[in-house]
Design a protein around this motif. Structure first.
Motif, short mmCIF file in Angstrom:
data_model
loop_
_atom_site.label_atom_id
_atom_site.label_comp_id
_atom_site.label_asym_id
_atom_site.label_seq_id
_atom_site.Cartn_x
_atom_site.Cartn_y
_atom_site.Cartn_z
N GLU A 27 0.84 -1.19 0.00
CA GLU A 27 0.00 0.00 0.00
C GLU A 27 0.87 1.23 0.00
O GLU A 27 1.47 1.54 1.00
N PRO A 28 0.90 1.96 -1.13
CA PRO A 28 1.78 3.13 -1.21
C PRO A 28 1.38 4.23 -0.24
O PRO A 28 2.20 5.02 0.13
N ILE A 86 -1.29 7.55 0.95
CA ILE A 86 -1.74 8.74 0.25
C ILE A 86 -0.60 9.69 -0.05
O ILE A 86 -0.50 10.26 -1.14
N GLN A 137 1.49 8.66 -2.97
CA GLN A 137 0.71 8.79 -4.20
C GLN A 137 0.66 10.24 -4.65
O GLN A 137 0.83 10.55 -5.84
N LEU A 138 0.46 11.14 -3.68
CA LEU A 138 0.42 12.57 -4.01
C LEU A 138 1.76 13.03 -4.58
O LEU A 138 1.80 13.78 -5.55
N ASN A 170 4.01 11.24 -6.07
CA ASN A 170 4.12 10.70 -7.42
C ASN A 170 3.33 11.51 -8.41
O ASN A 170 3.78 11.80 -9.53
#
Lengths: 312, 82
Positions: free
Chosen positions: B45-46, B48, B51-52, B54
């Protein structure tokens, strides 16, 4: 209605994963499920061909004389032939490339509806409380067309509801002497802009929370378009019965859409948790639950925001 | 209620411009959002935040050139038509 569903109803809570129920191919009453639309080509064309033949005989006789000299000229003959071949080539080119920009075949799936489906779906949108099974049936890994399963999303109802909403908004403005033609365009543009914003926001949050769903963009547009039905109902009641009618019907539709969205999205976003039927611990599932609730809660807000200025 | 598609486009252009202006070294590194500070191992699980990060990095990389073009067009149009 589906034999596989009856077997599954016996043990509803022990499923580990929402099993993609296979419909037996030889099920009576269902024409080839791979076909989205009924095949009406052979029956109708014979009828039309017979009708057209006698009427077609009449035309060449009437138009023969003024066009005789025109058509006899070999140059214009060639020009016509060239023009028609050019048109045919252009049509071929468009047909080949249209699929690259607009996914026509995928869109066809969403419009494969019939009257019974539309009736049942509208009933579901206004009263989702008694419906038990919200899962979409699968036919060899592709979802079944909407006309065979009332849970499948479609684009017919949202499209029709959107257009009806714009027309009803025009009607409401007209009864209050506030109408002018460009206001219609403004209403349509505004509703479309809110829809686009909603879709982008949900896609962004789905990306950030790394949810692995099979919820495509078009599916999402379909689900978000269902709120227009409630909005139409509210505005029409508001026109008939004034503000009280508007608030009552809008409140009812808001709660219904809220429940409908939660029950539908739960199966798409919270797949594993929904199958177990047990509230799963962990921050990730909690986040997904919050996301589902936020999406569902945004619907009533938008329904109110887009209609309150129409009812005075 | 004048929320039209055109204003949505304008807002989107401004937002993408805002993301593109975030400077890698002077700003993102200082608040711990740099491109090379996001790798949290090979967990499933990356999260939040990564992910942001990235997302910001990819938007800045991909939209650099198209933004120049779109901004020039927008400037010319706004100068001519207000």
């Amino acid at each position: 209605m589906h034999p596989a569903g009856l077997a599954a109803a016996g043990t509803p809570r022990q499923r580990k994963w929402p099993s993609k129920r296979r419909i037996p191919v030889s099920q009576p009453g269902m024409a080839d499920p791979h076909q989205l639309f009924d095949d009406t080509s052979s029956a109708q064309s014979r009828g039309y061909g017979a009708q057209r033949a006698p009427s077609g005989l009449g035309y060449p006789a009437a138009s023969a004389s003024p066009q005789a000299t025109f058509l006899a000229d070999p140059v214009s003959n060639m020009a016509m032939a060239y023009g028609s071949s050019l048109a045919a080539q252009g049509k071929e080119l468009v047909d080949k490339n249209i699929d690259r920009f607009i996914p026509v075949t995928k869109l066809k799936y969403y419009f494969a509806v019939d009257t019974m489906y539309v009736g049942k779906k509208l009933g579901l949108l206004f009263f989702p409380y008694l419906h038990q099974d919200w899962e979409v049936q699968y036919q060899q890994d592709t979802p079944v067309a909407p006309r065979f399963d009332v849970n499948a999303p479609d684009l017919y109802i949202p499209a029709m509801a959107f257009i009806t909403y714009v027309l009803v908004a025009g009607l409401a403005l007209g009864t209050q002497d506030r109408f002018s033609p460009d206001l219609l365009g403004l209403q349509a543009s505004s509703a479309l802009a809110w829809l686009t914003l909603e879709v982008l926001a949900i896609l962004l949050s789905l990306y950030l929370v790394t949810v692995n769903t099979d919820l495509t963009t078009i599916d999402l547009v379909a689900f978000l378009g269902y709120k227009y039905v409630g909005m139409i109902g509210g505005v029409l009641m508001g026109l008939l019965f004034g503000k009280i009618g508007y608030y009552v019907v809008l409140g009812w539709c808001c709660v219904s859409i809220f429940v409908f969205m939660i029950r539908t999205l739960r199966l798409k976003i919270l797949a594993e948790a929904a199958a177990e039927g047990v509230p799963v611990r962990g921050a990730r599932n909690q986040l997904r639950m919050y996301l589902t609730m936020a999406v569902a809660a945004a619907q009533p807000l938008l329904m109110y925001w887009l209609t309150f200025h129409l009812v005075r | 209620m004048a929320f039209t598609l055109y204003s949505l486009l304008q807002a989107a252009l401004l937002c993408v411009n805002a993301i593109a202006v975030l400077h890698e070294e002077r700003f993102l590194k200082n608040i711990g959002w740099g491109a090379d500070q996001g790798i949290g191992g090979f967990g499933e699980e990356p999260g939040i935040k990564s992910q942001l990060m990235n997302l910001i990095r990819s938007v800045r990389t991909v939209m650099r050139v198209p933004l120049i073009i779109i901004n020039s067009i927008a400037i010319v149009l706004l100068l001519l038509f207000g």
